[in-house]
Scaffold this motif. Sequence first.
Motif, short mmCIF file in Angstrom:
data_model
loop_
_atom_site.label_atom_id
_atom_site.label_comp_id
_atom_site.label_asym_id
_atom_site.label_seq_id
_atom_site.Cartn_x
_atom_site.Cartn_y
_atom_site.Cartn_z
N ALA A 103 0.82 -1.21 0.00
CA ALA A 103 0.00 0.00 0.00
C ALA A 103 0.86 1.26 0.00
CB ALA A 103 -0.93 0.00 1.21
N ASN A 104 1.92 1.25 0.80
CA ASN A 104 2.82 2.41 0.83
C ASN A 104 3.46 2.63 -0.53
OD1 ASN A 104 4.49 4.49 2.26
ND2 ASN A 104 6.10 3.11 1.59
N ARG A 105 3.91 1.56 -1.16
CA ARG A 105 4.59 1.72 -2.45
C ARG A 105 3.61 2.09 -3.55
NH1 ARG A 105 7.74 3.96 -2.14
NH2 ARG A 105 9.04 2.62 -0.89
N LEU A 106 2.38 1.60 -3.48
CA LEU A 106 1.39 2.02 -4.48
C LEU A 106 1.07 3.51 -4.33
CD1 LEU A 106 -1.09 -0.99 -4.54
CD2 LEU A 106 0.39 -0.21 -6.39
N LEU A 107 0.96 3.95 -3.07
CA LEU A 107 0.65 5.36 -2.84
C LEU A 107 1.84 6.25 -3.16
CD1 LEU A 107 -1.54 7.28 -1.91
CD2 LEU A 107 -0.71 6.99 0.42
N PHE A 108 3.02 5.88 -2.63
CA PHE A 108 4.23 6.68 -2.87
C PHE A 108 5.16 5.91 -3.78
CE2 PHE A 108 2.66 8.00 1.29
CZ PHE A 108 2.46 9.34 1.03
N GLY A 109 4.90 5.99 -5.04
CA GLY A 109 5.69 5.32 -6.06
C GLY A 109 4.89 5.20 -7.34
N VAL A 110 3.56 5.02 -7.18
CA VAL A 110 2.69 4.94 -8.35
C VAL A 110 1.81 6.19 -8.41
CG1 VAL A 110 0.84 3.64 -9.46
CG2 VAL A 110 2.71 2.41 -8.34
N VAL A 111 1.06 6.45 -7.34
CA VAL A 111 0.16 7.62 -7.32
C VAL A 111 0.96 8.91 -7.16
CG1 VAL A 111 -1.78 8.71 -6.14
CG2 VAL A 111 -1.74 6.23 -6.41
N TYR A 112 1.84 8.94 -6.16
CA TYR A 112 2.71 10.08 -5.90
C TYR A 112 4.15 9.65 -6.12
CZ TYR A 112 -1.44 11.93 -3.59
OH TYR A 112 -2.71 12.35 -3.31
N PRO A 113 5.06 10.58 -6.34
CA PRO A 113 6.46 10.20 -6.57
C PRO A 113 7.12 9.62 -5.32
CG PRO A 113 6.26 12.59 -6.51
CD PRO A 113 4.86 12.04 -6.44
N LEU A 114 8.18 8.88 -5.55
CA LEU A 114 8.97 8.35 -4.43
C LEU A 114 9.50 9.50 -3.59
CD1 LEU A 114 11.17 5.64 -6.20
CD2 LEU A 114 9.42 5.23 -4.50
N PRO A 115 9.54 9.35 -2.27
CA PRO A 115 10.11 10.40 -1.42
C PRO A 115 11.59 10.63 -1.75
CG PRO A 115 8.82 8.87 -0.11
CD PRO A 115 8.93 8.28 -1.48
N ASP A 116 12.03 11.86 -1.55
CA ASP A 116 13.41 12.24 -1.90
C ASP A 116 14.45 11.38 -1.20
OD1 ASP A 116 12.46 14.22 -3.56
OD2 ASP A 116 12.56 15.77 -2.01
N ALA A 117 14.26 11.12 0.09
CA ALA A 117 15.25 10.32 0.83
C ALA A 117 15.37 8.92 0.24
CB ALA A 117 14.89 10.24 2.31
N ARG A 118 14.25 8.34 -0.17
CA ARG A 118 14.29 6.99 -0.75
C ARG A 118 14.97 7.01 -2.11
NH1 ARG A 118 11.80 1.92 0.18
NH2 ARG A 118 12.82 0.55 -1.30
N ARG A 119 14.71 8.05 -2.92
CA ARG A 119 15.36 8.15 -4.22
C ARG A 119 16.86 8.29 -4.08
NH1 ARG A 119 11.35 12.24 -6.72
NH2 ARG A 119 12.76 13.56 -5.58
N GLU A 120 17.30 9.08 -3.10
CA GLU A 120 18.75 9.24 -2.88
C GLU A 120 19.38 7.94 -2.42
OE1 GLU A 120 19.30 12.51 -0.23
OE2 GLU A 120 18.25 13.90 -1.55
N ARG A 121 18.71 7.24 -1.49
CA ARG A 121 19.26 6.00 -0.95
C ARG A 121 19.34 4.93 -2.03
NH1 ARG A 121 16.49 6.00 3.35
NH2 ARG A 121 14.72 4.79 2.66
N GLU A 122 18.35 4.90 -2.92
CA GLU A 122 18.31 3.89 -3.99
C GLU A 122 19.09 4.32 -5.23
OE1 GLU A 122 16.97 0.86 -4.04
OE2 GLU A 122 16.02 0.92 -2.08
N ASN A 123 19.59 5.55 -5.23
CA ASN A 123 20.32 6.10 -6.37
C ASN A 123 19.43 6.09 -7.62
OD1 ASN A 123 22.39 7.26 -7.80
ND2 ASN A 123 23.42 5.33 -8.21
#
Length: 125
Positions: A103-123
Motif C-alpha cells: 500500500a505504501n509503495r502504491l501510494l508513494f511510487g505509483v500515485v505520488y512520486p517516491l520520497p526524496d530520501a528513498r530516491r537518494e538512498r536507492e540512487n
Amino acid sequence: MARSKRAVVARDLFVGTSSVVTAGLIAASLDGPTPWPLGAFAAAFGVVLCAAVDRSNAGVWGLTAGVSGGILALAAVLWWLVPDTPDGMLPPLLFGLGVGTAANRLLFGVVYPLPDARRERENVA
C-alpha cells in the motif's frame, strides 16, 4: 548506474505480495484458528513503518536496526494479544506487513512520486 523508479516499485510490490502469500500458506498449515483481524492492525503499522523508512535519512544500519526492532515489537504485541497460539500471530503479522509495504509503495511510487530520501538512498535518477 542509476536504478529506475520502476525497479524500486516492482521490488517493494513483490516483497508485499510474497509476504501476503506466505502468510496464507502458513495459516493453511496451522491447526488452530488464525486471528486475521489483527492483520488490519499490522497493516496500519506496516504503512507507518514503510513511510517512515522512505523518509528517513538514517544509514542502512540504522534503518535495519529500526525496522527489525519495529517488527519485533509488533510481533511481541500480537503475541501478547494472542497468548494461546504463539504460532497464530505470524500469519497476521506477515499479512499486515505485506499489505502495508504494498500500500505504501502504491501510494508513494505509483500515485505520488517516491520520497526524496528513498530516491537518494536507492540512487534513482
